[in-house]
Structures are given as C-alpha cells and as structure tokens.
Design an enzyme around this catalytic site. Structure first.
Site, PDB file in Angstrom:
ATOM      1  N   GLU A 210       0.832  -1.264   0.040  1.00  0.00           N
ATOM      2  CA  GLU A 210      -0.489  -0.333   0.096  1.00  0.00           C
ATOM      3  C   GLU A 210       0.785   1.703  -0.391  1.00  0.00           C
ATOM      4  O   GLU A 210       1.093   2.090   0.874  1.00  0.00           O
ATOM      5  CB  GLU A 210      -0.521   0.317   1.393  1.00  0.00           C
ATOM      6  CG  GLU A 210      -1.282  -1.176   1.407  1.00  0.00           C
ATOM      7  CD  GLU A 210      -3.128  -1.221   0.608  1.00  0.00           C
ATOM      8  OE1 GLU A 210      -3.211   0.711   0.027  1.00  0.00           O
ATOM      9  OE2 GLU A 210      -3.685  -1.867   0.177  1.00  0.00           O
ATOM     10  N   CYS A 244      -2.149   9.418   2.648  1.00  0.00           N
ATOM     11  CA  CYS A 244      -1.707   8.931   1.602  1.00  0.00           C
ATOM     12  C   CYS A 244      -2.835   9.863  -0.382  1.00  0.00           C
ATOM     13  O   CYS A 244      -2.182   9.238  -0.629  1.00  0.00           O
ATOM     14  CB  CYS A 244      -1.759   7.591   1.414  1.00  0.00           C
ATOM     15  SG  CYS A 244      -2.707   6.898   1.749  1.00  0.00           S
TER      16      CYS A 244
END
Ligand code: NAD
Length: 457
Positions: A210, A244
């Site tokens: 990720e 993010c």
C-alpha cells in the site's frame, strides 16, 4: 535487539498448533481487539495527539471507530467469508466435489505506517486474524507514542506467541525482513515498498504494498464551488495533509482557480480562524525531517496565494495554497504529504488527463470535480489510478465493499472489509473424487493405449 528468528518460529508453532485457525478462536481474537480499543480509547487518543497532535475527532473517527466498525463487520460476516465455495462444475466432474477451500497463509508480517498509526497498523491485522493467521505486527517508529502503546496493549489482549509486536526502525526492519513469512503486508513509501518486495522475493512470499504518490484533482467550472471547496480543503487538511490519498495538487483553468482560491481563503478562516496555529483541530507535521522537506517544497515552488506561515519549533505549517506553479517546480516532483496545495493551470479535462498520464507514477487516488458526465467518463476511461472519487475526496475509502489499493508504483493488492480477509486467505482448489464406476467410465479415454478414437471422444 529481539531474536526475530525465534519470534517467527513461535508464531509458526502457534499457527501449526491451531491457536489461530478455528472460527471460535478467530472470533475470540477479534473480540479481544475490539475490547482493547474500547478499554483504551483515551490512552490511544493521547498517544495520537503526542505523535501528530491529532484532535480527538480525527483520532476517534479515522482511527479508533474506523477500526471498531471494521472488526464488528468482520465478526458479523466471518462465517460466510470462511465458507467453502462450490463453483460450477464441468460435465466431466459431475460426480465429483469441486471446492475452493479458504486457507490462512500461516505467519504474516504487517508493517504499519505512521500517518494513521493505529488504523494503518491494525486494519490489516483485523483481516489477517479473521483469515486465521498468526500475525507479526510492526508499527512505524516514526509515530513512537502510538507504536509503544500498541506494543504494550496487544500482549494484554492477544496470545503473545501468535501476535507478537516488534518495535524498531530501519535497522530492525532490515533484519526482520530476512525472516521467512507466508505473507507480507506493507504500508508506506514506494521506495521502501521496493525494498520489501525484494526481500520477499527470497522466499517468493506474496506481498500487498500500500504505497503512495501524487493524487491529482481536476475541477471544472460546472461544480457547486462552495461544496467543492469544502470537500477538497477537508481532504487536504485532515491530518495536516499527511494522508496517502489527500488531493496532492489541483488541475483547473485560471478562471476556476480564482474562484477556488477566494472561497478556500474564506473557508479556512471560518474553520481554523485567522491563525490556524491556535486551532485545536489542526494537526502537526510528524517530524523535523518532514517539516524541513515541506518548507523547502513550499518556498521553492510557485507563489503563496493563501497561508504560508510556519513554525519549526511547533512543527506547524499553515494550510497553504500555491498558484503560478510550473510542472518543473520541486513541489510537482514528489508526493507532498503535508498541508500545501499547488494549483497547476490547464485548458481543459483533456489537458489534465495528458498531464496526469505524462507522469510515470499512477496515482493512488484520482479526484474529479464536475457535473459533466462526459468528463467523468473520459477520466474513468483514460486515467490509470488505484481508485477514483468523483465530487468528493478521501471518503471512497470508507466504502468497505470497494477494494482499496494502488496500481503500478502506487502499490499492488488491495484491502478493506472482505477484501482484507481475501488478501490473507489462500483459495485452495480441491477436486474430490470417489471410486464410482460410472465416474471412472467418463475418464476411460485418458488411459493408454492411446488411439484416434479415444482422441475424438
Ligand atoms: P517510509 O515508507 O519511508 O517508512 C516506512 C517504514 O519503512 C519505517 O517504519 C521504516 O523503518 C522502514 N524503512 C525505511 N527505510 C527502510 C529501509 N531502507 N529498509 C527497510 N525498512 C526501511 O515512510 P514515509 O515515506 O514517511 O511514508 C509516507 C509514504 O507512505 C507516502 O508515500 C504515503 O503516500 C505512503 N502511505 C501509503 C498508504 C496507503 O494506504 N497506500 C498509507 C499511508 C502512507
């Protein structure tokens, strides 16, 4: 330094001796995790405030409650997720059992990130536990208070051998990655993601990565600008931009820019007052290293249209909007990961798509603000991204049925809700036959002596 080989061996023994696999134990471990969150909510909030000056609202909503909801969902769905699947069978197997068995991988390593240090460490753990694995938990040292608290709390609620917590930084991670795991789940930067994948290759260990990158936002003049500005500034300002999937930069025409900047200025004042530094709702930058990096990007790119104040001692950077930004400016070279929003002028959606696609890094998230369906379709068709959210930011991650993950340099694999369970589950194909004579007669053509007649059967 801890003996990592020993820790992994104990986790393996716990797995092999069925301390994690049964439905009963999986549920027990999930309930224990829920109990941990319920009984330690205020200490967790204090730790998050210490690491990022996270407000109570952001700590509760994006970390603690988010995790609790995920656990409750897993508890409610676990039996159906675990159920052996019986796919359609071809005629030749009509007498056989054709099954997909849901196996845990074994010992999995979960390496968390520092920006949502509780959520991003424990959310994969929830799915790994639900799938019946032993889990080695490695929180990020860059959020030290939360990491320490996780290491203190987990052994009080979960089996120490099956769910050990390892603390440490680069040196410890480097040694840890030399061990053999059955799955590695990493959240963090693309550069460290490559290191994790290279280490995993030694044993061909499957990985989920990720990662990050610059998430673009295109906005045109058809939108309701009051609502659009709220949704965009919110996505950029939560956790002081250290998200993010925060919108990294805006692409729009000069006319849209003028209206956007004007409204954003008023909104920021209404949310955080004239001096956001004193607002209890605005977080701080995680470390001096990141503060210095952000300041350098801000002072060497475009011109400051809103904000720009900062205080190194307090690791504070004001919500800032930059205009007159060029694609060659430092701020367009790397993911910002802070409360700075540059605007790049484009003529239309077509230009925006070309710009996004000219970068070699597929975004983790793509944001499109428009009422024009053709523009939406064009963006969906022509931009490769981990995920897309139209007319809002960040909130697509709260839809648990949507797999969350990147593509290309923004990551591989995806999770959330059942997708996390699936990530940590090996789908084992099983064909079970018996000695029925009729069934055997279906296969007679496969045995020698071979002949053209058998070939045409
Ligand atoms: P990082 O990726 O540099 O560090 C993460 C961890 O890697 C640390 O715990 C560190 O100890 C370890 N590490 C660093 N260098 C290492 C090395 N050489 N060898 C082995 N281990 C090493 O952290 P960062 O760059 O500050 O993280 C921010 C990035 O993470 C951003 O790009 C962001 O987008 C991304 N991110 C992605 C998600 C997601 O869900 N996709 C979530 C949060 C953050």
């Amino acid at each position: 330094m801890a003996n990592y080989a020993d820790i992994v061996e104990k986790a393996k023994s716990a797995f092999n001796s069925n301390q994690t696999k049964s439905l009963h134990l999986r549920k027990h471990h999930l309930r224990q995790l829920l109990k941990l969150l319920n009984e330690n909510s205020s200490d967790l909030q204090i730790a998050l405030a210490s690491d990022l000056r996270k407000s109570k609202q952001e700590a509760v909503l994006f970390e603690i409650e988010y995790l609790k909801n995920d656990i409750i969902n897993a508890l409610g769905s676990l039996e159906s997720w675990m159920k052996t699947e019986r796919p359609d069978k071809p005629l030749i197997n009509i007498m056989d059992d054709v099954l997909i068995h849901k196996d845990p991988y074994g010992v999995v390593l979960v390496m968390g990130a520092w920006n949502y240090p509780l959520q991003l460490t424990l959310l994969p753990v929830v799915g790994a536990i639900a799938a019946g694995n032993s889990v080695i938990i490695k929180p990020s040292e860059i959020a030290p208070a939360t990491a320490k608290l996780i290491a203190e709390l987990i052994p009080k609620y979960l089996n120490r051998d099956a769910f050990p917590v390892i603390l440490g930084g680069v040196e410890e991670t480097t040694l840890l990655l030399k061990q053999r795991f059955d799955y590695i789940f990493y959240t963090g930067s693309t550069s460290v993601g490559k290191i994790v994948r290279a280490a995993a290759n030694e044993y061909l260990t499957p990985v989920t990565l990720e990662l990050g990158g610059k998430s673009p936002l295109y906005i045109d003049g058809t939108v309701n600008m009051d609502i659009a500005v709220k949704r965009i500034i919110w996505g950029k300002c939560i956790n002081a931009g250290q998200t993010c999937i925060a919108p990294d930069y805006v692409l729009c025409t000069r006319q849209v820019q003028n209206s956007f900047v004007e409204k954003a200025k008023q909104l920021l004042k209404a949310w955080y007052t004239d001096d956001p530094k004193n607002s209890p709702d605005f977080c701080r930058i995680v470390s001096e290293k990141h503060f210095v990096r952000l300041l350098d990007l801000m002072t060497n790119s475009g011109s400051i249209a809103v904000g720009g104040r900062h205080d190194k001692k307090d690791l504070y950077i004001e919500p800032t909007i930059l205009t007159d930004v060029e694609p060659t400016d430092p701020i367009m070279k790397e993911e910002i990961f802070g409360p700075i929003l540059p605007i790049l002028i484009v003529d239309n959606a077509y230009d925006a798509i070309n710009y996004i696609n000219s970068r070699n890094h597929s975004p983790l998230a793509l944001y499109v603000f428009t009422k024009n369906k053709a523009v939406i379709d064009n963006m969906l068709e022509n931009v490769k991204a981990g995920g897309v959210c139209v007319n809002d930011t960040v909130v697509h991650v709260t839809v648990e049925n949507l797999p969350f993950g990147g593509v290309g340099l923004s990551g591989m694999g995806a999770y959330h809700g059942k997708h996390t369970f699936d990530t940590f589950t090996h789908r084992k194909s099983c064909l079970v036959k018996d000695f029925n004579i009729i069934g055997e007669s279906f296969s007679s053509a496969k045995y020698p002596p071979y002949s053209d007649k058998k070939l045409s059967m």
